[in-house]
Design a protein around this motif. Structure first.
Motif, PDB file in Angstrom:
ATOM      1  N   PHE A  79      50.045  10.375 -37.520  1.00  0.00           N
ATOM      2  CA  PHE A  79      48.688  10.623 -37.208  1.00  0.00           C
ATOM      3  C   PHE A  79      48.008   9.305 -37.689  1.00  0.00           C
ATOM      4  O   PHE A  79      48.861   8.229 -38.744  1.00  0.00           O
ATOM      5  N   SER A  80      46.778   9.183 -37.345  1.00  0.00           N
ATOM      6  CA  SER A  80      46.529   7.504 -38.217  1.00  0.00           C
ATOM      7  C   SER A  80      45.432   8.442 -39.056  1.00  0.00           C
ATOM      8  O   SER A  80      44.250   9.076 -38.830  1.00  0.00           O
ATOM      9  N   GLY A  81      45.156   7.638 -40.496  1.00  0.00           N
ATOM     10  CA  GLY A  81      43.998   7.253 -41.424  1.00  0.00           C
ATOM     11  C   GLY A  81      43.338   6.611 -41.368  1.00  0.00           C
ATOM     12  O   GLY A  81      43.025   6.099 -39.831  1.00  0.00           O
ATOM     13  N   ASN A  82      42.532   6.249 -42.101  1.00  0.00           N
ATOM     14  CA  ASN A  82      41.332   5.353 -41.618  1.00  0.00           C
ATOM     15  C   ASN A  82      41.979   3.527 -42.511  1.00  0.00           C
ATOM     16  O   ASN A  82      41.324   2.610 -42.318  1.00  0.00           O
ATOM     17  N   ASN A  83      43.032   3.587 -43.240  1.00  0.00           N
ATOM     18  CA  ASN A  83      43.715   2.435 -43.493  1.00  0.00           C
ATOM     19  C   ASN A  83      45.707   2.724 -43.700  1.00  0.00           C
ATOM     20  O   ASN A  83      46.434   1.206 -44.301  1.00  0.00           O
ATOM     21  N   GLY A  84      45.885   3.047 -41.993  1.00  0.00           N
ATOM     22  CA  GLY A  84      46.984   2.777 -41.677  1.00  0.00           C
ATOM     23  C   GLY A  84      47.372   4.118 -40.551  1.00  0.00           C
ATOM     24  O   GLY A  84      46.407   4.916 -40.259  1.00  0.00           O
ATOM     25  N   ILE A  85      48.783   4.073 -40.439  1.00  0.00           N
ATOM     26  CA  ILE A  85      49.369   5.307 -39.901  1.00  0.00           C
ATOM     27  C   ILE A  85      50.567   5.976 -40.533  1.00  0.00           C
ATOM     28  O   ILE A  85      50.989   5.119 -41.856  1.00  0.00           O
ATOM     29  N   GLY A  86      50.561   7.542 -40.369  1.00  0.00           N
ATOM     30  CA  GLY A  86      51.403   8.119 -41.330  1.00  0.00           C
ATOM     31  C   GLY A  86      52.734   8.611 -40.266  1.00  0.00           C
ATOM     32  O   GLY A  86      52.570   8.822 -39.054  1.00  0.00           O
ATOM     33  N   PHE A  87      53.410   9.080 -40.457  1.00  0.00           N
ATOM     34  CA  PHE A  87      54.541  10.166 -39.713  1.00  0.00           C
ATOM     35  C   PHE A  87      54.249  11.254 -40.589  1.00  0.00           C
ATOM     36  O   PHE A  87      55.736  11.122 -41.931  1.00  0.00           O
ATOM     37  N   SER A  88      55.030  11.804 -39.967  1.00  0.00           N
ATOM     38  CA  SER A  88      55.780  13.556 -40.378  1.00  0.00           C
ATOM     39  C   SER A  88      56.839  14.546 -39.909  1.00  0.00           C
ATOM     40  O   SER A  88      56.551  14.454 -38.765  1.00  0.00           O
ATOM     41  N   GLY A  89      58.258  14.612 -40.403  1.00  0.00           N
ATOM     42  CA  GLY A  89      59.052  15.988 -40.096  1.00  0.00           C
ATOM     43  C   GLY A  89      59.868  16.217 -40.797  1.00  0.00           C
ATOM     44  O   GLY A  89      59.042  16.365 -41.922  1.00  0.00           O
ATOM     45  N   ARG A  90      60.492  16.814 -39.981  1.00  0.00           N
ATOM     46  CA  ARG A  90      61.765  17.413 -40.936  1.00  0.00           C
ATOM     47  C   ARG A  90      63.609  16.083 -41.083  1.00  0.00           C
ATOM     48  O   ARG A  90      63.556  17.214 -39.652  1.00  0.00           O
ATOM     49  N   LEU A  91      63.577  16.492 -42.310  1.00  0.00           N
ATOM     50  CA  LEU A  91      64.883  15.650 -41.809  1.00  0.00           C
ATOM     51  C   LEU A  91      66.036  16.272 -43.035  1.00  0.00           C
ATOM     52  O   LEU A  91      66.254  16.241 -44.165  1.00  0.00           O
ATOM     53  N   LYS A  92      66.562  16.599 -41.901  1.00  0.00           N
ATOM     54  CA  LYS A  92      67.892  18.288 -42.465  1.00  0.00           C
ATOM     55  C   LYS A  92      67.374  19.287 -43.300  1.00  0.00           C
ATOM     56  O   LYS A  92      67.609  19.085 -44.677  1.00  0.00           O
ATOM     57  N   GLY A  93      66.213  19.462 -43.510  1.00  0.00           N
ATOM     58  CA  GLY A  93      65.470  20.665 -44.305  1.00  0.00           C
ATOM     59  C   GLY A  93      65.115  20.156 -45.181  1.00  0.00           C
ATOM     60  O   GLY A  93      63.646  20.638 -45.512  1.00  0.00           O
ATOM     61  N   ALA A  94      65.050  18.520 -45.084  1.00  0.00           N
ATOM     62  CA  ALA A  94      63.404  17.851 -46.036  1.00  0.00           C
ATOM     63  C   ALA A  94      62.930  17.498 -45.845  1.00  0.00           C
ATOM     64  O   ALA A  94      62.412  17.047 -44.201  1.00  0.00           O
TER      65      ALA A  94
END
Length: 144
Positions: A79-94
């Motif tokens: 996703f893109s915010g107003n001052n950068g980008i982000g990544f979201s997911g799940r890594l081994k349940g976390a």
């Protein structure tokens, strides 16, 4: 920054990223999403204390540690915010929630300077690091 406020700040980045500007308060203007990293670029990230790193592109990310040098691969949403980008997911349940924001960054261990900072919330742990892309590389020695 007070670390106990990080989840709130991450939430604000997420809300900003998801808000399209319409439906905001009357008279509010839409804020353009950050476009400093093209959607097709690979974002590389690294951090110390503890050592970690990886890359994200094309809806997938890797996360490596000294205990897992080959890394683990998992799906992420960008996703893109107003001052950068982000990544979201799940890594081994976390939960894996990373923000990449522009700004000179040092890993504190080498003579490299990176063009981005990386802030990762992995489960309940915050990890700080640096990031770069192929078109916006770090400066300094190739091998620290």
């Amino acid at each position: 920054m007070n670390l106990r406020h990080f989840p709130i700040l991450l939430g604000l980045v997420w809300v900003t990223a998801c808000s399209g500007g319409s439906g905001d308060a009357p008279g509010a203007s839409a804020t353009a999403s950050y476009d400093g990293i093209a959607a097709g670029e690979t974002v590389h990230y690294t951090g110390t204390e503890p050592f970690w790193g990886g890359a994200a592109a094309g809806g997938m990310a890797t996360y490596e540690t000294p205990d897992n040098p080959g890394g683990s691969e998992f799906p992420v949403e960008r996703f893109s915010g107003n001052n950068g980008i982000g990544f979201s997911g799940r890594l081994k349940g976390a939960s894996f929630d990373m923000t990449i924001t522009p700004g000179a960054c040092s890993d504190g261990m080498s003579d490299r300077t990176y063009p981005y900072t990386a802030t990762l919330m992995l489960g309940g742990e915050q990890r700080l690091g640096c990031a770069w892309t192929d078109s916006q590389p770090f400066s300094g020695p190739e091998t620290p």
